[in-house]
Design an enzyme around this catalytic site. Structure first.
Site, mmCIF file in Angstrom:
data_model
loop_
_atom_site.group_PDB
_atom_site.id
_atom_site.type_symbol
_atom_site.label_atom_id
_atom_site.label_comp_id
_atom_site.label_asym_id
_atom_site.label_seq_id
_atom_site.Cartn_x
_atom_site.Cartn_y
_atom_site.Cartn_z
ATOM 1 N N ASP A 129 -34.517 -52.905 -9.000
ATOM 2 C CA ASP A 129 -35.325 -51.818 -9.587
ATOM 3 C C ASP A 129 -35.414 -50.699 -8.549
ATOM 4 O OD1 ASP A 129 -37.399 -54.088 -8.504
ATOM 5 O OD2 ASP A 129 -38.076 -52.063 -7.987
ATOM 6 N N MET B 200 -40.899 -58.047 -0.301
ATOM 7 C CA MET B 200 -42.184 -58.648 0.037
ATOM 8 C C MET B 200 -42.099 -59.797 1.046
ATOM 9 S SD MET B 200 -43.884 -58.414 -3.794
ATOM 10 C CE MET B 200 -45.543 -58.780 -3.283
ATOM 11 N N GLU C 144 -34.003 -66.953 -7.010
ATOM 12 C CA GLU C 144 -33.198 -66.488 -5.876
ATOM 13 C C GLU C 144 -32.414 -67.627 -5.220
ATOM 14 O OE1 GLU C 144 -35.603 -62.472 -4.513
ATOM 15 O OE2 GLU C 144 -36.430 -64.391 -3.881
HETATM 16 N N1 ADE Z 1 -38.748 -56.782 -4.950
HETATM 17 C C1 ADE Z 1 -37.963 -56.240 -5.897
HETATM 18 N N2 ADE Z 1 -38.476 -55.091 -6.355
HETATM 19 C C2 ADE Z 1 -39.625 -54.897 -5.684
HETATM 20 C C3 ADE Z 1 -40.613 -53.886 -5.719
HETATM 21 N N3 ADE Z 1 -40.521 -52.846 -6.546
HETATM 22 N N4 ADE Z 1 -41.675 -54.006 -4.868
HETATM 23 C C4 ADE Z 1 -41.771 -55.068 -4.042
HETATM 24 N N5 ADE Z 1 -40.872 -56.044 -3.982
HETATM 25 C C5 ADE Z 1 -39.800 -55.962 -4.781
#
Ligand code: ADE
Length: 230
Positions: free
Chosen positions: A197, A173, A13
């Site tokens: 995602d 997170m 990142e």
């Molecule tokens: N960061 C990117 N995708 C995530 C996910 N599915 N859960 C938690 N943090 C993320």
């Protein structure tokens, strides 16, 4: 002169930032690396924290207290909850919450602890700059709620829980823990995420496939914003 902190959670990142900035000087502190740098005349301190709320709180606190940054921008990736968000799209948080903070047994809302608040708002001026930058790009950007927790979410059931209790548009997170630090120290902050995602059963596979490209989209956008920050 203003000193801008830019942080991510993972090396991927911040790598695209370190490729583009100048006069980089690495400083080791508190088990982490901090990079002082400059970009278009602006003083920056760049770091990745490692994943999760605890490490990101430590890094955000260090950027503000030791390195004396007076603004903090977070760049990284997120899982989408809002179906309008596709992989590679951007979301800026107008507010953030901790989806895994739970003392509901005592009658409190999920995400709330006494003397805290369920949501924390990001800086309006930094958001306005982001919207200005987005207008001049072909990227899709929405403003919405980001939910943070110490879990990689890869289930529709957990996604629905977060959607129902926080009306969140995306999840990740670190954002809300960084928000707690910046709010307490009264430093304007901004959280940007590009979607990697959709936090469903396929999230692990999608994350592995798209994390690097989405992290790059977010990092490049952040540097376009830096130019416009006074
Ligand atoms: N960061 C990117 N995708 C995530 C996910 N599915 N859960 C938690 N943090 C993320």
């Amino acid at each position: 002169m203003s000193k801008i902190a830019i942080m991510g959670a993972m090396p991927e990142e911040i790598a695209p930032l370190l490729e583009r900035v100048e006069n980089v000087k690495k400083i080791e502190y508190a088990n982490n690396s901090y990079y002082e740098a400059s970009y278009k005349g602006k003083a920056l301190v760049i770091a990745y924290s490692k994943i999760g709320k605890v490490f990101s709180s430590l890094t955000a606190s260090t950027l503000l207290e030791k390195f004396a940054c007076d603004k903090l921008l977070f760049s990284g990736v997120a899982g989408a909850i809002n179906p309008a968000l596709k992989i590679g799209d951007l979301i800026i948080a107008d507010k953030l919450c901790q989806h895994d903070l739970d003392i509901s047994i005592f009658g409190h809302d999920f995400g709330f602890v006494p003397e805290g608040s369920k949501f924390l708002e990001t800086d309006k001026h930094l958001r306005a700059i982001a919207k200005e930058v987005a207008k001049k790009s072909s990227l899709s950007l929405i403003e919405g709620t980001i939910a943070t927790g110490d879990q990689f979410v890869a289930s529709n059931e957990r996604k629905e829980f977060i959607s129902k209790n926080f009306e969140a548009d995306a999840l990740e997170m670190e954002g809300a823990s960084v928000a707690v630090v910046c709010d307490a120290l009264d430093v304007p902050f901004f959280i940007l995420r590009a979607i990697s995602d959709t936090a469903n059963d396929d999230a692990g596979v999608d994350f592995d496939e798209f994390m690097v490209s989405s992290a790059k989209i977010s990092a490049n956008f952040i540097l376009d914003m830096v130019e416009k920050i006074d």
